[in-house]
Design a protein around this motif. Structure first.
Motif, PDB file in Angstrom:
ATOM      1  N   THR A  96       0.819  -1.220   0.000  1.00  0.00           N
ATOM      2  CA  THR A  96       0.000   0.000   0.000  1.00  0.00           C
ATOM      3  C   THR A  96       0.850   1.267   0.000  1.00  0.00           C
ATOM      4  O   THR A  96       0.497   2.254  -0.636  1.00  0.00           O
ATOM      5  CB  THR A  96      -0.937   0.035   1.226  1.00  0.00           C
ATOM      6  OG1 THR A  96      -0.166  -0.112   2.418  1.00  0.00           O
ATOM      7  CG2 THR A  96      -1.980  -1.045   1.151  1.00  0.00           C
ATOM      8  N   CYS A 142       3.646   2.025  -3.370  1.00  0.00           N
ATOM      9  CA  CYS A 142       3.051   2.231  -4.701  1.00  0.00           C
ATOM     10  C   CYS A 142       3.788   1.459  -5.797  1.00  0.00           C
ATOM     11  O   CYS A 142       4.314   2.065  -6.740  1.00  0.00           O
ATOM     12  CB  CYS A 142       3.044   3.705  -5.081  1.00  0.00           C
ATOM     13  SG  CYS A 142       2.499   4.798  -3.801  1.00  0.00           S
ATOM     14  N   LEU A 186      -5.722  -4.141  -4.743  1.00  0.00           N
ATOM     15  CA  LEU A 186      -5.062  -2.836  -4.862  1.00  0.00           C
ATOM     16  C   LEU A 186      -4.810  -2.461  -6.326  1.00  0.00           C
ATOM     17  O   LEU A 186      -4.142  -1.466  -6.612  1.00  0.00           O
ATOM     18  CB  LEU A 186      -3.735  -2.849  -4.086  1.00  0.00           C
ATOM     19  CG  LEU A 186      -3.906  -2.998  -2.569  1.00  0.00           C
ATOM     20  CD1 LEU A 186      -2.587  -3.364  -1.909  1.00  0.00           C
ATOM     21  CD2 LEU A 186      -4.468  -1.739  -1.952  1.00  0.00           C
ATOM     22  N   LYS A 187      -5.311  -3.311  -7.245  1.00  0.00           N
ATOM     23  CA  LYS A 187      -5.200  -3.066  -8.697  1.00  0.00           C
ATOM     24  C   LYS A 187      -3.747  -2.915  -9.156  1.00  0.00           C
ATOM     25  O   LYS A 187      -3.421  -2.047  -9.960  1.00  0.00           O
ATOM     26  CB  LYS A 187      -6.019  -1.842  -9.110  1.00  0.00           C
ATOM     27  CG  LYS A 187      -7.524  -2.058  -8.935  1.00  0.00           C
ATOM     28  CD  LYS A 187      -8.326  -0.905  -9.494  1.00  0.00           C
ATOM     29  CE  LYS A 187      -9.802  -1.242  -9.621  1.00  0.00           C
ATOM     30  NZ  LYS A 187     -10.450  -1.658  -8.387  1.00  0.00           N
ATOM     31  N   HIS A 202      -5.392   0.006   6.514  1.00  0.00           N
ATOM     32  CA  HIS A 202      -4.249   0.406   5.673  1.00  0.00           C
ATOM     33  C   HIS A 202      -4.774   1.353   4.609  1.00  0.00           C
ATOM     34  O   HIS A 202      -5.617   0.976   3.793  1.00  0.00           O
ATOM     35  CB  HIS A 202      -3.619  -0.803   4.977  1.00  0.00           C
ATOM     36  CG  HIS A 202      -2.974  -1.776   5.905  1.00  0.00           C
ATOM     37  ND1 HIS A 202      -1.627  -1.769   6.163  1.00  0.00           N
ATOM     38  CD2 HIS A 202      -3.487  -2.783   6.652  1.00  0.00           C
ATOM     39  CE1 HIS A 202      -1.330  -2.748   7.018  1.00  0.00           C
ATOM     40  NE2 HIS A 202      -2.447  -3.365   7.329  1.00  0.00           N
ATOM     41  N   LYS A 215      -7.542   4.242  -1.620  1.00  0.00           N
ATOM     42  CA  LYS A 215      -7.950   2.852  -1.397  1.00  0.00           C
ATOM     43  C   LYS A 215      -7.801   2.487   0.083  1.00  0.00           C
ATOM     44  O   LYS A 215      -6.813   2.846   0.718  1.00  0.00           O
ATOM     45  CB  LYS A 215      -7.090   1.906  -2.231  1.00  0.00           C
ATOM     46  CG  LYS A 215      -7.313   2.024  -3.721  1.00  0.00           C
ATOM     47  CD  LYS A 215      -6.638   0.870  -4.451  1.00  0.00           C
ATOM     48  CE  LYS A 215      -6.646   1.085  -5.953  1.00  0.00           C
ATOM     49  NZ  LYS A 215      -5.479   1.785  -6.430  1.00  0.00           N
ATOM     50  N   LEU A 241      -7.820  -0.749   2.858  1.00  0.00           N
ATOM     51  CA  LEU A 241      -7.733  -2.195   3.034  1.00  0.00           C
ATOM     52  C   LEU A 241      -7.724  -2.423   4.535  1.00  0.00           C
ATOM     53  O   LEU A 241      -6.932  -1.811   5.254  1.00  0.00           O
ATOM     54  CB  LEU A 241      -6.441  -2.694   2.387  1.00  0.00           C
ATOM     55  CG  LEU A 241      -6.381  -4.174   2.019  1.00  0.00           C
ATOM     56  CD1 LEU A 241      -5.593  -4.348   0.732  1.00  0.00           C
ATOM     57  CD2 LEU A 241      -5.727  -4.979   3.110  1.00  0.00           C
ATOM     58  N   ILE A 286     -12.098  -4.471   1.593  1.00  0.00           N
ATOM     59  CA  ILE A 286     -11.473  -3.415   0.788  1.00  0.00           C
ATOM     60  C   ILE A 286     -12.521  -2.358   0.468  1.00  0.00           C
ATOM     61  O   ILE A 286     -13.721  -2.600   0.600  1.00  0.00           O
ATOM     62  CB  ILE A 286     -10.878  -3.963  -0.535  1.00  0.00           C
ATOM     63  CG1 ILE A 286     -11.961  -4.711  -1.338  1.00  0.00           C
ATOM     64  CG2 ILE A 286      -9.672  -4.812  -0.294  1.00  0.00           C
ATOM     65  CD1 ILE A 286     -11.551  -5.030  -2.752  1.00  0.00           C
ATOM     66  N   HIS A 305     -12.920   2.272  -0.579  1.00  0.00           N
ATOM     67  CA  HIS A 305     -12.257   3.552  -0.811  1.00  0.00           C
ATOM     68  C   HIS A 305     -12.897   4.626   0.061  1.00  0.00           C
ATOM     69  O   HIS A 305     -14.073   4.543   0.420  1.00  0.00           O
ATOM     70  CB  HIS A 305     -12.297   3.948  -2.286  1.00  0.00           C
ATOM     71  CG  HIS A 305     -13.685   4.128  -2.818  1.00  0.00           C
ATOM     72  ND1 HIS A 305     -14.434   3.073  -3.291  1.00  0.00           N
ATOM     73  CD2 HIS A 305     -14.482   5.233  -2.944  1.00  0.00           C
ATOM     74  CE1 HIS A 305     -15.610   3.514  -3.674  1.00  0.00           C
ATOM     75  NE2 HIS A 305     -15.673   4.824  -3.472  1.00  0.00           N
TER      76      HIS A 305
END
Length: 610
Positions: free
Chosen positions: A282, A285, A313-314, A534, A577, A579, A588, A590
């Motif tokens: 997270t 990045c 997290l894509k 997170h 995002k 988590l 998960i 946003h």
């Protein structure tokens, strides 16, 4: 590239990577290329023209690429034969633009028209075109590498070729292209060993010798298990050659000679260290995630969990099956089939693509960057070195996800640096490590750091900056670095803080709302429940203050939830995002709304400083 590039550059026998689970989408044959070229290529050949009209049959596999895009780093050129001086200058300007779009990298398709038609060139024209391309690259300060050449099977008398060429700028002032790769996988799959082999340039002895350089703690050396986050670098120069520690270079030397840098984030595989792994995913990045699976054990332990985290997290993911030297070919194939089944499941919806040749690796790198569903699978050994070169080719070619325009926009914004690590270095003082999320950071800049427990910010001045263990004067958005803060009191800092411009008015909050999906929960999720949240580099326990519209949540249900931090307020942004986890509970979502601290005043930072 779309699937037709793979058809064109495939292994030609129909049994390459395409036959392994990509079937229709990435078929590696070259069937269907019996279509004649465009009129321009045969205008002096009337016989060929007549034959073209006589034999033309419409085909779904017509030899076309997608039409050339105005933006991006891919350029089509039919031929570059003896251009005039004016034309040469124009081509050089065009190359600079493509390099800028790809942040120092561009791909030229020679023998392809602007509409995507694969016309092909004769041997002589191809030789002259590549020579002109080399001169253009020299003029703009770049090097060229021919990725692959291929004959196109047309019904013409002369064999015609197309070539795919990688142009990479020679670095100036440390502006190398930097990609971050998070390394995931179950414990004992060989993650640290693989990184040791890639970055040290020597094979392992089968007992984990190469991973010793990566460990940061004594207990890691004793147990052989990674428990902390460590960083390793692998460079590629402008010619596409590997630059690593094999020639006893320091990190500084690697940075000086590399045009492209892959920074590996080595994460922990053991379930006990899951919070460290989530923090690494997270806060740092990563551009991509590399999931390492052991050939002899298959998908076991935390493998599914790590795959799920990366997908939540894509983060685009590719798979490396390690330790193929320990098992029979049948065992490796069984592991590949098991992986393909998991990746094709409705929750994943991935298209697995087994990489077995250099052509496959080139195709995989280009398709992987353009379609998040393509999942390349490598089978290799850190002991025998089998297929390691394919992984290096993949890393060399893989393009950045963001283009130069997105980075320019981020650099225009105010400075925001996320603090992930804090150190005290002898004779330097306090040092913070992290990622510059937006803006530009220079030595001597005055910033403010926070929030403190009371929601205030402290003033500080940036001393020196280091990227990949070598000095750096300017830090740009998206880059990771360490900043020296001189004699600033370390006790005032913690992970999760941010360094921002004094002009910024950061939103500090104790409470925030998030739209969440409960992935798994043993019982029910309700008001008063405590979870570890997170959000980027923020990791803190929060209490569920309210579940809007419902009394409680069960597995798979969605809701908007109000969370409250229990220790200190944090700097958050809407859309970030989220988590969260607690024992077996996972979810998960946003951030949808923040509830800022009412009494927060930026001017109060001076009071704290005193």
């Amino acid at each position: 590239m779309d699937a037709r590039v793979a058809e064109l550059f495939g292994s030609g026998n129909g049994h390459g990577s395409g036959s392994q689970g990509v079937a229709s989408s990435v078929n590696q044959g070259h069937n269907g290329f019996e279509v004649a070229p465009k009129k321009a290529c045969v205008k002096n050949n009337k016989k060929a023209k007549a034959r073209f009209s006589r034999h033309f049959k419409p085909s779904n596999n017509a030899p076309y690429l997608p039409p050339e895009a105005e933006e991006g780093n891919i350029e089509y050129k039919l031929k570059l034969v003896n251009p005039t001086q004016y034309r040469f200058e124009h081509l050089a300007t065009q190359m600079k633009w493509r390099l800028q779009e790809g942040r120092g990298e561009a791909v030229y398709q020679i023998g392809v028209e602007d509409n995507g038609m694969l016309a092909g060139l004769s041997d002589e024209d191809m030789r002259i075109s590549l020579k002109t391309l080399h001169q253009l690259a020299e003029k703009v300060g770049a090097d060229i590498t021919i990725l692959r050449e291929r004959e196109v099977d047309y019904d013409s008398d002369v064999p015609r070729k197309i070539a795919e060429v990688l142009i990479r700028k020679v670095p100036d002032d440390q502006q190398f292209l930097d990609l971050r790769v998070a390394v995931l996988g179950n414990v004992d799959t060989g993650k640290s060993t693989l990184l040791g082999v890639l970055t040290q340039g020597e094979l392992d002895n089968g007992r984990g010798r190469t991973r010793l350089n990566l460990f940061r703690h004594l207990h890691e050396i004793q147990t052989g298990r990674t428990s902390s986050i460590s960083f390793e670098i692998l460079g590629f120069n402008s010619k596409g050659e590997v630059v690593n520690y094999s020639e006893s270079r320091t990190a500084e030397e690697i940075c000086e000679s590399a045009s492209k840098m892959i920074t590996f984030i080595d994460l922990a595989g053991h379930h006990k260290y899951l919070k460290t792994t989530i923090f690494g995913l997270t806060s740092y990045c990563p551009d991509f995630a590399m999931l390492v699976v052991s050939a002899n054990t298959g998908i076991a332990g935390t493998t599914r969990e790590h795959l799920g985290l990366a997908m939540a997290l894509k983060v685009p993911i590719f798979v490396v099956i390690s330790k193929v030297d320990l098992c029979a070919r049948a065992t490796v194939e069984r592991t590949v089939r098991q992986l393909e089944r998991v990746l094709k499941q409705p929750g994943c919806n991935k298209v697995p693509m087994v990489v077995s040749t250099t052509d496959d690796a080139v195709t995989a790198a280009q398709q992987f960057a353009q379609s998040p569903n393509i999942t390349p699978i490598f089978t290799l050994s850190s002991v025998s070195g089998e297929s390691l070169d394919l992984l290096k080719v993949f890393f060399n070619i893989i393009p950045p996800l963001s283009n130069s325009k997105e980075q320019e926009e981020l650099m225009q914004q105010l400075t925001e640096f996320q603090v992930d690590e804090i150190y005290t270095v002898p004779e330097v003082g306090t040092v913070v490590g992290g990622t510059l999320y937006s803006g530009i950071c220079r030595e001597g800049d005055d910033l403010v750091v926070g929030p403190t427990d009371s929601g205030h910010f402290h003033k500080l001045t940036i001393g020196s900056i280091q990227r990949n263990r070598s000095g750096c004067r300017v830090l740009r958005a998206g880059q990771a670095a360490t900043l020296a803060l001189g004699n600033f009191d370390r006790s005032l800092l913690r992970k999760g803080m941010v360094l921002v411009s004094p002009e910024m008015d950061p939103t500090i909050c104790w409470m925030f709302e998030a739209e969440i999906v409960l992935l798994f929960h043993a019982k029910t999720f309700h008001k008063g429940f405590q979870v570890t949240v997170h959000i980027g580099n923020v990791r803190q326990t929060a209490t569920v203050e309210a579940v809007y519209g419902k009394e409680e949540l069960r597995t798979g249900e969605k809701a908007v939830v109000l969370f409250k931090f229990i220790k200190h307020p944090e700097y958050l942004k809407v859309g970030a995002k989220v988590l969260f986890r607690e024992g077996v509970t996972k979810g998960i979502g946003h951030v949808t709304k923040l509830q800022p601290i009412a009494q927060y005043q930026p001017s109060q930072s001076e009071d704290d400083e005193a």
